[in-house]
Motif scaffolding. Structure first.
Motif, PDB file in Angstrom:
ATOM      1  N   LYS A  33     -18.657  43.870 -24.876  1.00  0.00           N
ATOM      2  CA  LYS A  33     -19.929  43.546 -25.142  1.00  0.00           C
ATOM      3  C   LYS A  33     -20.265  42.930 -26.281  1.00  0.00           C
ATOM      4  O   LYS A  33     -21.110  41.919 -26.531  1.00  0.00           O
ATOM      5  N   ALA A  34     -19.662  43.413 -27.281  1.00  0.00           N
ATOM      6  CA  ALA A  34     -19.844  42.656 -28.430  1.00  0.00           C
ATOM      7  C   ALA A  34     -19.147  41.558 -28.942  1.00  0.00           C
ATOM      8  O   ALA A  34     -19.622  40.755 -30.016  1.00  0.00           O
ATOM      9  N   ALA A  35     -18.315  41.234 -28.033  1.00  0.00           N
ATOM     10  CA  ALA A  35     -17.270  39.876 -28.363  1.00  0.00           C
ATOM     11  C   ALA A  35     -18.115  38.859 -27.773  1.00  0.00           C
ATOM     12  O   ALA A  35     -18.651  38.746 -27.009  1.00  0.00           O
ATOM     13  N   THR A  36     -18.041  37.623 -28.580  1.00  0.00           N
ATOM     14  CA  THR A  36     -18.420  36.407 -28.358  1.00  0.00           C
ATOM     15  C   THR A  36     -17.290  35.471 -27.538  1.00  0.00           C
ATOM     16  O   THR A  36     -17.754  34.894 -26.528  1.00  0.00           O
ATOM     17  N   SER A  37     -16.339  35.591 -27.897  1.00  0.00           N
ATOM     18  CA  SER A  37     -15.193  34.756 -27.373  1.00  0.00           C
ATOM     19  C   SER A  37     -14.913  35.310 -26.177  1.00  0.00           C
ATOM     20  O   SER A  37     -14.730  36.485 -25.719  1.00  0.00           O
ATOM     21  N   ASP A  38     -14.754  34.425 -25.004  1.00  0.00           N
ATOM     22  CA  ASP A  38     -14.539  34.804 -23.692  1.00  0.00           C
ATOM     23  C   ASP A  38     -13.086  35.405 -23.487  1.00  0.00           C
ATOM     24  O   ASP A  38     -13.070  36.355 -22.709  1.00  0.00           O
ATOM     25  N   ASN A  39     -12.210  34.745 -24.139  1.00  0.00           N
ATOM     26  CA  ASN A  39     -10.858  35.304 -24.052  1.00  0.00           C
ATOM     27  C   ASN A  39     -10.744  36.542 -24.624  1.00  0.00           C
ATOM     28  O   ASN A  39      -9.927  37.519 -24.037  1.00  0.00           O
ATOM     29  N   LEU A  40     -11.551  36.915 -25.612  1.00  0.00           N
ATOM     30  CA  LEU A  40     -11.467  38.363 -26.467  1.00  0.00           C
ATOM     31  C   LEU A  40     -12.021  39.147 -25.398  1.00  0.00           C
ATOM     32  O   LEU A  40     -11.666  40.372 -25.142  1.00  0.00           O
ATOM     33  N   VAL A  96     -16.806  36.032 -36.728  1.00  0.00           N
ATOM     34  CA  VAL A  96     -16.517  36.835 -37.827  1.00  0.00           C
ATOM     35  C   VAL A  96     -16.340  38.317 -37.262  1.00  0.00           C
ATOM     36  O   VAL A  96     -15.463  39.075 -37.421  1.00  0.00           O
ATOM     37  N   LEU A  97     -17.537  38.664 -36.473  1.00  0.00           N
ATOM     38  CA  LEU A  97     -17.317  40.074 -35.908  1.00  0.00           C
ATOM     39  C   LEU A  97     -16.238  40.004 -34.834  1.00  0.00           C
ATOM     40  O   LEU A  97     -15.304  40.860 -34.838  1.00  0.00           O
ATOM     41  N   ASP A  98     -16.038  38.831 -34.237  1.00  0.00           N
ATOM     42  CA  ASP A  98     -14.653  38.910 -33.117  1.00  0.00           C
ATOM     43  C   ASP A  98     -13.473  39.129 -34.109  1.00  0.00           C
ATOM     44  O   ASP A  98     -12.418  39.780 -33.494  1.00  0.00           O
ATOM     45  N   ALA A  99     -13.333  38.467 -35.334  1.00  0.00           N
ATOM     46  CA  ALA A  99     -12.241  38.662 -35.992  1.00  0.00           C
ATOM     47  C   ALA A  99     -11.849  40.093 -36.317  1.00  0.00           C
ATOM     48  O   ALA A  99     -10.950  40.753 -36.402  1.00  0.00           O
ATOM     49  N   GLY A 100     -12.989  40.806 -36.741  1.00  0.00           N
ATOM     50  CA  GLY A 100     -13.086  42.252 -36.994  1.00  0.00           C
ATOM     51  C   GLY A 100     -12.509  42.877 -35.909  1.00  0.00           C
ATOM     52  O   GLY A 100     -12.004  44.145 -36.059  1.00  0.00           O
ATOM     53  N   LEU A 101     -13.160  42.549 -34.634  1.00  0.00           N
ATOM     54  CA  LEU A 101     -13.023  43.431 -33.541  1.00  0.00           C
ATOM     55  C   LEU A 101     -11.397  43.404 -33.120  1.00  0.00           C
ATOM     56  O   LEU A 101     -10.744  44.582 -32.773  1.00  0.00           O
ATOM     57  N   LYS A 151      -2.551  36.570 -30.492  1.00  0.00           N
ATOM     58  CA  LYS A 151      -2.524  35.143 -29.972  1.00  0.00           C
ATOM     59  C   LYS A 151      -3.980  34.714 -30.147  1.00  0.00           C
ATOM     60  O   LYS A 151      -4.450  33.489 -30.631  1.00  0.00           O
ATOM     61  N   ILE A 152      -4.836  35.660 -29.635  1.00  0.00           N
ATOM     62  CA  ILE A 152      -6.469  35.034 -29.724  1.00  0.00           C
ATOM     63  C   ILE A 152      -6.879  35.167 -31.062  1.00  0.00           C
ATOM     64  O   ILE A 152      -7.518  34.247 -31.333  1.00  0.00           O
ATOM     65  N   SER A 153      -6.292  35.961 -32.041  1.00  0.00           N
ATOM     66  CA  SER A 153      -6.671  35.921 -33.525  1.00  0.00           C
ATOM     67  C   SER A 153      -6.604  34.572 -34.056  1.00  0.00           C
ATOM     68  O   SER A 153      -7.276  34.210 -34.915  1.00  0.00           O
ATOM     69  N   GLN A 158      -9.826  31.252 -37.242  1.00  0.00           N
ATOM     70  CA  GLN A 158      -9.919  29.904 -37.513  1.00  0.00           C
ATOM     71  C   GLN A 158     -11.404  29.489 -37.371  1.00  0.00           C
ATOM     72  O   GLN A 158     -12.088  28.885 -38.304  1.00  0.00           O
ATOM     73  N   GLN A 159     -12.107  29.892 -36.191  1.00  0.00           N
ATOM     74  CA  GLN A 159     -13.375  29.660 -35.926  1.00  0.00           C
ATOM     75  C   GLN A 159     -14.191  30.338 -36.976  1.00  0.00           C
ATOM     76  O   GLN A 159     -15.189  29.971 -37.496  1.00  0.00           O
ATOM     77  N   ALA A 160     -13.857  31.617 -37.292  1.00  0.00           N
ATOM     78  CA  ALA A 160     -14.649  32.424 -38.066  1.00  0.00           C
ATOM     79  C   ALA A 160     -14.489  31.839 -39.591  1.00  0.00           C
ATOM     80  O   ALA A 160     -15.542  31.842 -40.300  1.00  0.00           O
TER      81      ALA A 160
END
Ligand SMILES: [Fe+2]
Length: 164
Positions: A33-40, A96-101, A151-153, A158-160
C-alpha cells in the motif's frame, strides 16, 4: 522449551521461522500500500502469495515431524519489520520511500535466507529428505524475491536520486 540436541534446535528454529513468516504476511500488505512504483507493489503482492505458501510448507513440516508450530515469537523479524514501518511513517510517499521499502524488504529476505539455510542443513543432517525439499523450495523463492528487489531498486533508486 529446553534445547539439548540438534533435533530440539531444529524445531526451535522452525518455530522461529513460522513466527517470522506469519509476521511478514501482516506487514507485506502495508508495504504494498505504501509503494508508489507499480513494479514494487506487484513484487510485494506476489511475495505475499508466496509467503502464504511458506507458512503452509512449515505447517506441513510440523505435521511430518509430529510437533506443534507454536511457542516462539521471532524477535529478529519483529525488529526488522518495525524498522520498515518507521520508514512508512517518517518518509513521504514517493520514490525515496520506495527505495527505503526495498532496503527494508531485502533485510527481511536475507534474514529469512539465513534461517532457511540453517534449518535446511539441519534437516539434511537429520536425514529427512522430504523436509529438505520443502525448505529448499522456500529458500529458492526467498532468493528469487531478493534478486527481483535488487532489479527493481536499479530503477527506483535512480528515480529517487532525481527526485531529490
Ligand atoms: Fe518467506
Amino acid at each position: 522449551m529446553s534445547v539439548g540436541s540438534m533435533q530440539d534446535l531444529f524445531i526451535e528454529e522452525l518455530r522461529d521461522l513460522y513466527s517470522a513468516e506469519n509476521q511478514i504476511t501482516k506487514a507485506l500488505p502495508k508495504m504494498a500500500k505504501a509503494a508508489t512504483s507499480d513494479n514494487l507493489r506487484q513484487a510485494f503482492e506476489g511475495h505475499l502469495e508466496e509467503t502464504n505458501v511458506h507458512v503452509e510448507r512449515l505447517e506441513q513440516i510440523f505435521e511430518i515431524l509430529g510437533k506443534s508450530s507454536r511457542g516462539k515469537a521471532c524477535e529478529g523479524m519483529k525488529g526488522l519489520l518495525t524498522e520498515g514501518a518507521e520508514f512508512i511513517k517518517e518518509i513521504e510517499k514517493g520514490d525515496v520511500l520506495d527505495a527505503g521499502l526495498i532496503s527494508a524488504a531485502q533485510r527481511v529476505e536475507h534474514y529469512e535466507m539465513a534461517g532457511y539455510g540453517s534449518v535446511r542443513a539441519y534437516a539434511e543432517l537429520l536425514g529427512n529428505s522430504k523436509v529438505v525439499d520443502l525448505l529448499q523450495a522456500t529458500l529458492d523463492e526467498e532468493k528469487a524475491a531478493d534478486q527481483k528487489l535488487t532489479k527493481i531498486s536499479h530503477t527506483v533508486n535512480q528515480q529517487a536520486q532525481r527526485a531529490a
